[in-house]
Write an enzyme that holds these catalytic residues in place. Structure first.
Site, PDB file in Angstrom:
ATOM      1  N   LYS A 284      -4.311   3.826  -8.340  1.00  3.86           N
ATOM      2  CA  LYS A 284      -3.526   4.997  -9.058  1.00  3.86           C
ATOM      3  C   LYS A 284      -2.180   5.003  -8.293  1.00  3.86           C
ATOM      4  O   LYS A 284      -0.995   5.208  -9.293  1.00  3.86           O
ATOM      5  CB  LYS A 284      -4.164   6.462  -8.459  1.00  3.86           C
ATOM      6  CG  LYS A 284      -3.350   7.597  -8.300  1.00  3.86           C
ATOM      7  CD  LYS A 284      -3.799   8.887  -7.841  1.00  3.86           C
ATOM      8  CE  LYS A 284      -3.829   9.086  -6.400  1.00  3.86           C
ATOM      9  NZ  LYS A 284      -2.479   9.719  -5.907  1.00  3.86           N
ATOM     10  N   ASN A 285      -1.820   4.889  -7.108  1.00  2.00           N
ATOM     11  CA  ASN A 285      -0.331   4.846  -6.583  1.00  2.00           C
ATOM     12  C   ASN A 285       0.422   3.763  -6.994  1.00  2.00           C
ATOM     13  O   ASN A 285       1.583   3.927  -6.730  1.00  2.00           O
ATOM     14  CB  ASN A 285      -0.555   5.049  -5.104  1.00  2.00           C
ATOM     15  CG  ASN A 285      -1.072   6.585  -4.696  1.00  2.00           C
ATOM     16  OD1 ASN A 285      -0.956   7.391  -5.571  1.00  2.00           O
ATOM     17  ND2 ASN A 285      -1.314   6.795  -3.502  1.00  2.00           N
TER      18      ASN A 285
ATOM     19  N   CYS B  78       2.967  20.728  -1.945  1.00  2.00           N
ATOM     20  CA  CYS B  78       1.581  20.625  -2.483  1.00  2.00           C
ATOM     21  C   CYS B  78       0.767  21.071  -1.027  1.00  2.00           C
ATOM     22  O   CYS B  78       1.230  21.154  -0.047  1.00  2.00           O
ATOM     23  CB  CYS B  78       1.267  19.393  -2.976  1.00  2.00           C
ATOM     24  SG  CYS B  78       1.198  18.115  -1.766  1.00  2.00           S
TER      25      CYS B  78
ATOM     26  N   ARG C 166       6.885  18.200   1.361  1.00  2.64           N
ATOM     27  CA  ARG C 166       7.166  17.024   0.352  1.00  2.64           C
ATOM     28  C   ARG C 166       8.359  17.141  -0.394  1.00  2.64           C
ATOM     29  O   ARG C 166       8.516  16.906  -1.551  1.00  2.64           O
ATOM     30  CB  ARG C 166       6.110  16.686  -0.517  1.00  2.64           C
ATOM     31  CG  ARG C 166       4.681  16.688   0.361  1.00  2.64           C
ATOM     32  CD  ARG C 166       3.578  16.204  -0.677  1.00  2.64           C
ATOM     33  NE  ARG C 166       3.411  14.611  -1.175  1.00  2.64           N
ATOM     34  CZ  ARG C 166       2.606  14.059  -1.715  1.00  2.64           C
ATOM     35  NH1 ARG C 166       1.707  14.669  -2.352  1.00  2.64           N
ATOM     36  NH2 ARG C 166       2.800  12.663  -1.926  1.00  2.64           N
TER      37      ARG C 166
ATOM     38  N   VAL D  32      12.374  15.666  -1.540  1.00  2.00           N
ATOM     39  CA  VAL D  32      12.550  14.344  -2.266  1.00  2.00           C
ATOM     40  C   VAL D  32      14.199  14.066  -1.818  1.00  2.00           C
ATOM     41  O   VAL D  32      14.974  13.386  -2.672  1.00  2.00           O
ATOM     42  CB  VAL D  32      12.302  14.442  -3.665  1.00  2.00           C
ATOM     43  CG1 VAL D  32      10.916  14.312  -4.116  1.00  2.00           C
ATOM     44  CG2 VAL D  32      12.962  15.436  -4.331  1.00  2.00           C
TER      45      VAL D  32
ATOM     46  N   ASP E 230      -3.806   8.319   3.869  1.00  5.52           N
ATOM     47  CA  ASP E 230      -4.783   8.541   2.613  1.00  5.52           C
ATOM     48  C   ASP E 230      -6.105   8.231   3.144  1.00  5.52           C
ATOM     49  O   ASP E 230      -7.080   8.301   2.369  1.00  5.52           O
ATOM     50  CB  ASP E 230      -4.311   7.609   1.411  1.00  5.52           C
ATOM     51  CG  ASP E 230      -2.917   8.225   0.682  1.00  5.52           C
ATOM     52  OD1 ASP E 230      -2.663   9.377   1.127  1.00  5.52           O
ATOM     53  OD2 ASP E 230      -2.338   7.442  -0.052  1.00  5.52           O
TER      54      ASP E 230
ATOM     55  N   ILE F  38       2.258  11.634   9.404  1.00  5.22           N
ATOM     56  CA  ILE F  38       2.921  11.478   7.930  1.00  5.22           C
ATOM     57  C   ILE F  38       3.094  12.897   7.267  1.00  5.22           C
ATOM     58  O   ILE F  38       4.266  13.245   6.865  1.00  5.22           O
ATOM     59  CB  ILE F  38       2.489  10.499   6.896  1.00  5.22           C
ATOM     60  CG1 ILE F  38       2.039   9.165   7.606  1.00  5.22           C
ATOM     61  CG2 ILE F  38       3.267  10.264   5.715  1.00  5.22           C
ATOM     62  CD1 ILE F  38       3.118   8.370   7.883  1.00  5.22           C
TER      63      ILE F  38
ATOM     64  N   ARG G  81      -8.265  13.568  -9.919  1.00 10.89           N
ATOM     65  CA  ARG G  81      -6.789  12.913  -9.785  1.00 10.89           C
ATOM     66  C   ARG G  81      -6.844  11.579  -9.366  1.00 10.89           C
ATOM     67  O   ARG G  81      -5.947  10.828  -9.645  1.00 10.89           O
ATOM     68  CB  ARG G  81      -5.933  13.932  -8.768  1.00 10.89           C
ATOM     69  CG  ARG G  81      -5.613  15.035  -9.455  1.00 10.89           C
ATOM     70  CD  ARG G  81      -4.730  15.886  -8.770  1.00 10.89           C
ATOM     71  NE  ARG G  81      -3.519  15.173  -8.518  1.00 10.89           N
ATOM     72  CZ  ARG G  81      -2.116  15.682  -8.065  1.00 10.89           C
ATOM     73  NH1 ARG G  81      -2.440  16.802  -7.392  1.00 10.89           N
ATOM     74  NH2 ARG G  81      -1.130  14.888  -8.214  1.00 10.89           N
TER      75      ARG G  81
HETATM   76  N1  EPU Z   1       9.502  12.845   2.754  1.00  8.59           N
HETATM   77  C1  EPU Z   1      10.574  13.492   2.879  1.00  8.59           C
HETATM   78  N2  EPU Z   1      11.850  13.488   1.958  1.00  8.59           N
HETATM   79  C2  EPU Z   1      11.748  12.843   0.968  1.00  8.59           C
HETATM   80  C3  EPU Z   1      10.805  11.932   0.817  1.00  8.59           C
HETATM   81  C4  EPU Z   1       9.330  11.949   1.671  1.00  8.59           C
HETATM   82  O1  EPU Z   1      10.658  14.505   3.742  1.00  8.59           O
HETATM   83  O2  EPU Z   1      12.870  12.597   0.212  1.00  8.59           O
HETATM   84  C5  EPU Z   1       8.386  12.998   3.603  1.00  8.59           C
HETATM   85  C6  EPU Z   1       7.035  13.604   2.861  1.00  8.59           C
HETATM   86  O3  EPU Z   1       7.177  14.959   2.638  1.00  8.59           O
HETATM   87  C7  EPU Z   1       6.161  12.962   3.797  1.00  8.59           C
HETATM   88  C8  EPU Z   1       6.681  11.801   4.419  1.00  8.59           C
HETATM   89  O4  EPU Z   1       8.035  11.967   4.223  1.00  8.59           O
HETATM   90  O5  EPU Z   1       5.931  13.825   4.831  1.00  8.59           O
HETATM   91  C9  EPU Z   1       6.025  10.493   3.515  1.00  8.59           C
HETATM   92  O6  EPU Z   1       6.151  10.628   2.149  1.00  8.59           O
HETATM   93  P1  EPU Z   1       6.423   9.468   1.294  1.00  8.59           P
HETATM   94  O7  EPU Z   1       7.624   9.615   0.349  1.00  8.59           O
HETATM   95  O8  EPU Z   1       6.164   8.184   1.802  1.00  8.59           O
HETATM   96  O9  EPU Z   1       5.242   9.577   0.341  1.00  8.59           O
HETATM   97  P2  EPU Z   1       5.028   9.948  -1.329  1.00  8.59           P
HETATM   98  O10 EPU Z   1       5.969   8.895  -2.148  1.00  8.59           O
HETATM   99  O11 EPU Z   1       5.292  11.287  -1.750  1.00  8.59           O
HETATM  100  C10 EPU Z   1       2.902   8.390  -1.467  1.00  8.59           C
HETATM  101  C11 EPU Z   1       1.406   8.545  -2.031  1.00  8.59           C
HETATM  102  C12 EPU Z   1       0.682   9.467  -1.360  1.00  8.59           C
HETATM  103  C13 EPU Z   1       0.564   9.085   0.225  1.00  8.59           C
HETATM  104  C14 EPU Z   1       2.214   8.724   0.666  1.00  8.59           C
HETATM  105  C15 EPU Z   1       2.177   8.090   2.144  1.00  8.59           C
HETATM  106  C16 EPU Z   1       1.716   8.224  -4.456  1.00  8.59           C
HETATM  107  C17 EPU Z   1       1.717   9.029  -6.074  1.00  8.59           C
HETATM  108  N3  EPU Z   1       1.593   9.275  -3.656  1.00  8.59           N
HETATM  109  O12 EPU Z   1       3.448   9.753  -1.677  1.00  8.59           O
HETATM  110  O13 EPU Z   1      -0.292   9.604  -1.861  1.00  8.59           O
HETATM  111  O14 EPU Z   1       0.127   9.879   0.948  1.00  8.59           O
HETATM  112  O15 EPU Z   1       3.011   7.947  -0.099  1.00  8.59           O
HETATM  113  O16 EPU Z   1       1.456   6.886   1.996  1.00  8.59           O
HETATM  114  O17 EPU Z   1       2.005   7.091  -4.486  1.00  8.59           O
HETATM  115  C18 EPU Z   1      -2.660  10.492  -2.351  1.00  8.59           C
HETATM  116  O18 EPU Z   1      -2.841   9.271  -2.903  1.00  8.59           O
HETATM  117  O19 EPU Z   1      -3.728  11.033  -1.903  1.00  8.59           O
HETATM  118  C19 EPU Z   1      -1.489  10.818  -1.673  1.00  8.59           C
HETATM  119  C20 EPU Z   1      -0.994  11.514  -1.201  1.00  8.59           C
END
Ligand code: EPU
Length: 417
Positions: free
Chosen positions: A22-23, A118, A123, A125, A306, A328, A398
């Protein structure tokens, strides 16, 4: 509302085939915004998040669809792009924000709903947006939408404050068609990022260093679509390893990407579970009683967040006591009170959970709060005595393709009602 009914206590036995990731599939599908010709993606899992992605691609001018009713190939056509990603789609899936950079690279304009938080945390960006601004984008927030404009995206030297999976993927996509060279530092190294970069390179991109903390991208003027097979889902694989282990079963996990879950396999080994790789995947069996271990979630190649809820479910029935530290996400323990309702002994203190193994869990009605929390309740239900009713299983849909069919095929008494 659908639920899963599980009668626990059956050791799983037989083989389970792993679906596509998925990811990895989500960013790879989104990256088709960058293409000048159609692309076909194979091994795409049939999941709710993929349906959302396909719907969003259509709105953006990339008509996408599975090529047949049952299969796992998605074809994405070309068409005139639109820069508008509506809230109705973005709010159901945070990863939708990844379309911002590719749209800016192509159109110089994008209006993308800002995803909310969520169940697992706020989370934000800001790492994505700050990096896009460094590449020349002007971003404003208006009525819940990020409005982005640029004459063109320019290559830049960007250092993330911390490794972010989505941020790294987002900037790789944006930089692939920017002017000049981009260097991304302190990148996340997750295999899904490597899969995205490999796909883009197959389309003509110039990306190197994917899978390390420094990624170099030389922007190119055009990318052409190709056929690409999405990597297997390493979290689904880890989840089924844990399912076999918690039931004391013996399974063959077909397509298990063992090299990409070494931290999970090592921790399972400490708990007393043997995972033996073979050419087509891995076999898994438990050697006697389970033992509690200490787990800390870390960016790849550390133990994945995860898989945190699943290993915790396993520990509820292990000997001794152990800890799980979540580093995380700030709120990823929603499964704890539900596991406690099934008889688990877990104490929470901030980002740390202390688990004391109990001899047995008992089935109960429980509620999934997110994808991985939800699946940990399924694992607990497979090992519990009596009936477990897992509610709000749309979270499971999902990210786990036909989970009840896959588990039923290895002997679990599980059905969707
Ligand atoms: N974060 C920030 N600011 C940002 C970006 C991230 O504070 O601009 C924080 C997030 O809130 C979090 C941490 O940094 O606390 C890590 O976030 P990251 O950006 O690495 O995660 P993501 O891209 O939002 C993906 C996966 C998640 C998985 C995480 C960590 C996808 C679609 N989602 O999320 O998958 O847990 O990486 O490995 O690829 C799941 O599949 O159940 C899932 C949540």
């Amino acid at each position: 509302m659908q639920e899963l009914l599980i009668e626990g206590g059956v050791p799983l036995s037989g083989s389970i085939r792993i679906s596509g990731s998925k990811n990895a599939a989500l960013p790879i599908l989104f990256s088709s915004i960058l293409l000048d010709s159609p692309a076909v993606f194979h091994n795409v899992p049939r999941l709710r998040d993929i349906a959302t992605t396909i719907a969003l691609l259509r709105v953006l001018g990339r008509p996408a669809a599975f090529t047949d009713a049952e299969g796992h190939s998605v074809r994405v056509e070309n068409g005139p792009l639109s820069g508008e990603a509506p809230y109705e789609l973005v709010r159901t899936m945070r990863a939708s924000v990844l379309v911002l950079g590719p749209l800016l690279a192509r159109l110089g304009f994008a209006r993308v709903a800002l995803p909310g938080g969520c169940a697992i945390g706020a989370r934000p960006v800001e790492q994505h947006t700050r990096a896009l601004e460094k590449m020349g984008a002007r971003l404003e927030l208006e009525s819940g939408y990020i409005i982005g404009r640029c004459a063109s995206l320019r290559g830049a030297d960007i250092t993330f404050d911390f490794p972010t999976v989505g941020g790294t993927e987002h900037l790789i996509m944006a930089a692939a068609q920017a002017e000049g060279e981009t260097v991304l530092r302190n990148c996340a190294r997750e295999p899904e990022i490597t899969d995205l970069a490999n796909f883009l390179n197959a389309c003509g991109a110039k990306i190197s260093g994917q899978g390390t903390d420094t990624v170099h991208i030389r922007g190119v003027a055009a990318l052409r679509g190709c056929d690409y097979r999405v990597m297997p889902d390493r979290v689904e694989a880890g989840t089924f390893l844990a399912a076999a282990a918690i039931t004391g079963g013996n399974c063959d996990i077909v397509g298990c990407p063992v090299e990409e879950i070494t931290a999970v396999v090592a921790k399972l080994g400490e708990t007393g579970v043997t995972v033996e790789p073979h050419a087509g995947g891995a076999s898994v069996r438990r050697n006697g009683k389970l033992r509690c271990v200490d787990v800390t979630t870390r960016p790849y190649p550390g133990f994945p967040t995860d898989m945190q809820a699943q290993i915790m479910a396993l520990m509820t029935l292990a000997e001794g006591s152990g800890t799980v530290e979540e580093t995380i996400f700030e709120n990823r323990f929603m499964h704890v009170p539900e596991l406690v309702r099934m008889g688990a002994d877990i104490r929470l203190s901030g980002s740390r959970a202390v688990i004391r193994g109990v001899p047995a869990l008992t089935g109960a009605p429980v509620m999934a709060s997110d994808l991985r929390a939800g699946v940990s309740l399924v694992l607990a239900g497979l090992a519990a005595s009596g009936t477990t009713r897992v509610q709000r299983i749309y979270h499971l849909d999902r990210g786990y393709e036909r989970i009840e069919h896959k588990l039923e095929a290895v002997g679990a008494r599980i059905r969707r009602v």
